[in-house]
Design a protein around this motif. Structure first.
Motif, PDB file in Angstrom:
ATOM      1  N   ASP A   2     -71.910 -63.665   2.897  1.00  0.00           N
ATOM      2  CA  ASP A   2     -72.120 -63.239   4.282  1.00  0.00           C
ATOM      3  C   ASP A   2     -70.941 -62.441   4.831  1.00  0.00           C
ATOM      4  O   ASP A   2     -70.821 -62.246   6.035  1.00  0.00           O
ATOM      5  N   ASN A   3     -70.065 -61.981   3.937  1.00  0.00           N
ATOM      6  CA  ASN A   3     -68.927 -61.131   4.293  1.00  0.00           C
ATOM      7  C   ASN A   3     -67.804 -61.884   4.999  1.00  0.00           C
ATOM      8  O   ASN A   3     -67.007 -61.289   5.730  1.00  0.00           O
ATOM      9  N   THR A   4     -67.722 -63.184   4.792  1.00  0.00           N
ATOM     10  CA  THR A   4     -66.572 -63.951   5.257  1.00  0.00           C
ATOM     11  C   THR A   4     -65.948 -64.658   4.059  1.00  0.00           C
ATOM     12  O   THR A   4     -66.640 -65.054   3.127  1.00  0.00           O
ATOM     13  N   LEU A   5     -64.643 -64.793   4.090  1.00  0.00           N
ATOM     14  CA  LEU A   5     -63.962 -65.503   3.011  1.00  0.00           C
ATOM     15  C   LEU A   5     -64.442 -66.948   2.913  1.00  0.00           C
ATOM     16  O   LEU A   5     -64.495 -67.521   1.829  1.00  0.00           O
ATOM     17  N   GLU A   6     -64.815 -67.511   4.037  1.00  0.00           N
ATOM     18  CA  GLU A   6     -65.239 -68.906   4.063  1.00  0.00           C
ATOM     19  C   GLU A   6     -66.543 -69.117   3.293  1.00  0.00           C
ATOM     20  O   GLU A   6     -66.879 -70.252   2.930  1.00  0.00           O
ATOM     21  N   ASP A   7     -67.300 -68.050   3.023  1.00  0.00           N
ATOM     22  CA  ASP A   7     -68.576 -68.189   2.326  1.00  0.00           C
ATOM     23  C   ASP A   7     -68.417 -68.177   0.806  1.00  0.00           C
ATOM     24  O   ASP A   7     -69.338 -68.558   0.091  1.00  0.00           O
ATOM     25  N   VAL A   8     -67.277 -67.744   0.304  1.00  0.00           N
ATOM     26  CA  VAL A   8     -67.095 -67.674  -1.142  1.00  0.00           C
ATOM     27  C   VAL A   8     -67.143 -69.061  -1.786  1.00  0.00           C
ATOM     28  O   VAL A   8     -67.802 -69.235  -2.820  1.00  0.00           O
ATOM     29  N   PRO A   9     -66.485 -70.089  -1.239  1.00  0.00           N
ATOM     30  CA  PRO A   9     -66.625 -71.419  -1.852  1.00  0.00           C
ATOM     31  C   PRO A   9     -68.075 -71.898  -1.914  1.00  0.00           C
ATOM     32  O   PRO A   9     -68.456 -72.596  -2.861  1.00  0.00           O
ATOM     33  N   ARG A  10     -68.885 -71.541  -0.930  1.00  0.00           N
ATOM     34  CA  ARG A  10     -70.314 -71.891  -0.980  1.00  0.00           C
ATOM     35  C   ARG A  10     -70.983 -71.246  -2.183  1.00  0.00           C
ATOM     36  O   ARG A  10     -71.750 -71.903  -2.914  1.00  0.00           O
ATOM     37  N   LEU A  11     -70.698 -69.978  -2.443  1.00  0.00           N
ATOM     38  CA  LEU A  11     -71.269 -69.289  -3.600  1.00  0.00           C
ATOM     39  C   LEU A  11     -70.806 -69.952  -4.894  1.00  0.00           C
ATOM     40  O   LEU A  11     -71.601 -70.141  -5.825  1.00  0.00           O
ATOM     41  N   VAL A  12     -69.547 -70.314  -4.958  1.00  0.00           N
ATOM     42  CA  VAL A  12     -69.019 -70.972  -6.157  1.00  0.00           C
ATOM     43  C   VAL A  12     -69.724 -72.304  -6.367  1.00  0.00           C
ATOM     44  O   VAL A  12     -70.115 -72.641  -7.495  1.00  0.00           O
ATOM     45  N   ARG A  13     -69.912 -73.072  -5.308  1.00  0.00           N
ATOM     46  CA  ARG A  13     -70.590 -74.372  -5.435  1.00  0.00           C
ATOM     47  C   ARG A  13     -72.029 -74.192  -5.921  1.00  0.00           C
ATOM     48  O   ARG A  13     -72.506 -74.962  -6.763  1.00  0.00           O
ATOM     49  N   GLU A  14     -72.726 -73.197  -5.395  1.00  0.00           N
ATOM     50  CA  GLU A  14     -74.103 -72.952  -5.829  1.00  0.00           C
ATOM     51  C   GLU A  14     -74.152 -72.579  -7.312  1.00  0.00           C
ATOM     52  O   GLU A  14     -75.071 -72.979  -8.038  1.00  0.00           O
ATOM     53  N   THR A  15     -73.170 -71.810  -7.754  1.00  0.00           N
ATOM     54  CA  THR A  15     -73.107 -71.431  -9.168  1.00  0.00           C
ATOM     55  C   THR A  15     -72.816 -72.646 -10.040  1.00  0.00           C
ATOM     56  O   THR A  15     -73.475 -72.870 -11.071  1.00  0.00           O
ATOM     57  N   GLU A  16     -71.847 -73.448  -9.647  1.00  0.00           N
ATOM     58  CA  GLU A  16     -71.488 -74.622 -10.431  1.00  0.00           C
ATOM     59  C   GLU A  16     -72.606 -75.653 -10.449  1.00  0.00           C
ATOM     60  O   GLU A  16     -72.782 -76.373 -11.439  1.00  0.00           O
ATOM     61  N   ALA A  17     -73.384 -75.738  -9.378  1.00  0.00           N
ATOM     62  CA  ALA A  17     -74.493 -76.690  -9.334  1.00  0.00           C
ATOM     63  C   ALA A  17     -75.547 -76.365 -10.384  1.00  0.00           C
ATOM     64  O   ALA A  17     -76.324 -77.239 -10.790  1.00  0.00           O
ATOM     65  N   GLN A  18     -75.568 -75.093 -10.830  1.00  0.00           N
ATOM     66  CA  GLN A  18     -76.491 -74.676 -11.880  1.00  0.00           C
ATOM     67  C   GLN A  18     -75.868 -74.783 -13.277  1.00  0.00           C
ATOM     68  O   GLN A  18     -76.474 -74.364 -14.263  1.00  0.00           O
ATOM     69  N   GLY A  19     -74.654 -75.323 -13.340  1.00  0.00           N
ATOM     70  CA  GLY A  19     -73.951 -75.423 -14.611  1.00  0.00           C
ATOM     71  C   GLY A  19     -73.163 -74.182 -14.968  1.00  0.00           C
ATOM     72  O   GLY A  19     -72.691 -74.048 -16.099  1.00  0.00           O
TER      73      GLY A  19
END
Length: 326
Positions: free
Chosen positions: A116-133
Motif C-alpha cells: 500500500d506504499n507505506t513501509l509499515e505494510d512490508v512486514p504484512r507482505l512478508v508474513r503473508e509470504t511466510e504463511a505460505q511457506g
C-alpha cells in the motif's frame, strides 16, 4: 545431515602489540554438508516467452532451479523435477504509486495483496509470504536508491534475502551492486542472505540472462530444500565465480574453495580480515587466523573475484573473537 553446532577453538597468534591467545567462536552455516545448486530467483518469465522454453534455456545454462517472479502475478511453470526445480513467485510492489520498494516473494501458493506504499505494510507482505511457506527477498536495493533509514527499515521487515547483485540494473545504469549497503546492514546487526539475480526480461539478451545467479547449499531436494537453504543463509550471490566450500578450521584458518579466481577477500567489520591474491587463477585460498584473526569482529563473509572482475559474495558467518595478551 544435521546442523553443526557453533565451533569454538583456541589458537596462539600475534597482533600489533605481540603474542596473543585467541578464543574464536564461529557459527558457520556452510558447515554440515549438503549439495550446491545454482539458479535464478528473480526472473520475468511471462515477458521472456513460453515457460517451457525459458526453463529449457536456463537448464542449458547449467542452472538447477528457476523462480518465476513476474510483476504482481504468479506465472505457472513446468512441474519441478529432480533435475530442475521450479519455484512459484512474484515481484510485489505498490501499483498505485510505485516508489521502487520491490519485494521478491518466493514459494507462493497464492498471490499476496500488493503493497500500500507505506513501509509499515512490508512486514504484512512478508508474513503473508511466510504463511505460505515462502521467503521474501529485498529487490535491487542500489538501483532503488534507498536512503539509509529506508534500507534499514526494509531490512528489518522480516525479509530473509538481499539482492547483492542484480544484472538487469547493470544494463540500465550500472547500479547492479549493493554490497556496501549490505555490509552496512551487517554492521547494524541486520543479517540477510546474499542473493544474486539476473532480473531477466528477454530470453535472447545474452548480456543479462543467466549472467548473475544464486548458489544455495541444500540438504533436502526440491523446492523446500532451496527455500530452507535460503532461510539458513547457506547462499552466495554470483556474477560468475562459484564458491564450493567455506571452512573455518580449528588449526586457525579460513579456507575457501572456488572456481578459478585471482583474489579472495575475507571481510569483517572495520579493517578486518584479509585479501589474498593469486598470481595465477587458484581454486583455493586461505587466511591464517594466527596472523589475521585478531582483526575479526562480529561477522565475516567471503568475496571471490575472477580475472574479469566478476565477483561472488557469500552470506555472512557470525563470529566472536576474545583476545588475551601473552
Amino acid at each position: 545431515m544435521t546442523e553443526k553446532p557453533v565451533m569454538i577453538f583456541e589458537i596462539e597468534g600475534r597482533d600489533k602489540q605481540g603474542p596473543i591467545r585467541l578464543r574464536i567462536e564461529a557459527d558457520n552455516p556452510f558447515a554440515g554438508g549438503g549439495r550446491w545448486v545454482r539458479g535464478g530467483l528473480h526472473t520475468h518469465v511471462a515477458q521472456m516467452g513460453d515457460p517451457e522454453a525459458v526453463c529449457a534455456h536456463y537448464r542449458d545454462l547449467g542452472f538447477d532451479f528457476l523462480a518465476a517472479t513476474d510483476y504482481l502475478s504468479i506465472t505457472p511453470l513446468p512441474g519441478a523435477t529432480e533435475a530442475f526445480v521450479t519455484l512459484p513467485g512474484a515481484e510485489i510492489f505498490c501499483p498505485a504509486q510505485d516508489d521502487l520498494t520491490h519485494v521478491i516473494c518466493l514459494g507462493l501458493k497464492a498471490l499476496p495483496r500488493p503493497l500500500d506504499n507505506t513501509l509499515e505494510d512490508v512486514p504484512r507482505l512478508v508474513r503473508e509470504t511466510e504463511a505460505q511457506g515462502g521467503v521474501a527477498v529485498l529487490a535491487h536495493p542500489a538501483w532503488s536508491d534507498y536512503t539509509w533509514e529506508k534500507a534499514y527499515a526494509l531490512a528489518r521487515s522480516g525479509v530473509v534475502g538481499f539482492e547483492v547483485s542484480n544484472r538487469l540494473t547493470w544494463q540500465i545504469n550500472g547500479k547492479e551492486r549493493s554490497e556496501e549497503l549490505w555490509q552496512m546492514l551487517l554492521n547494524a546487526e541486520v543479517r540477510l542472505a546474499a542473493i544474486g539475480v539476473d532480473d531477466a526480461i528477454a530470453l535472447d539478451d545474452g548480456a543479462v540472462t543467466g549472467r548473475t545467479w544464486t548458489g544455495v547449499l541444500v540438504r533436502h531436494p526440491g523446492v523446500e530444500g532451496i527455500l530452507e537453504g535460503i532461510r539458513a543463509h547457506r547462499t552466495y550471490a554470483s556474477e560468475g565465480p562459484e564458491i564450493r566450500d567455506i571452512r573455518i578450521e580449528a588449526r586457525g584458518a579460513v579456507v575457501v574453495e572456488c572456481s578459478p579466481c585471482v583474489a579472495c577477500h575475507v571481510r569483517s567489520r572495520g579493517f578486518g580480515v584479509r585479501s589474498v591474491q593469486a598470481e595465477l587463477p587458484s581454486q583455493q585460498f586461505e587466511v591464517d587466523l594466527a596472523v589475521d584473526g585478531y582483526r575479526m569482529r562480529d561477522w565475516i563473509f567471503v568475496c571471490v573475484e575472477d580475472g574479469n572482475g566478476r565477483r561472488a559474495w557469500s552470506s555472512s558467518i557470525p563470529v566472536r573473537v576474545d583476545i588475551t595478551s601473552l
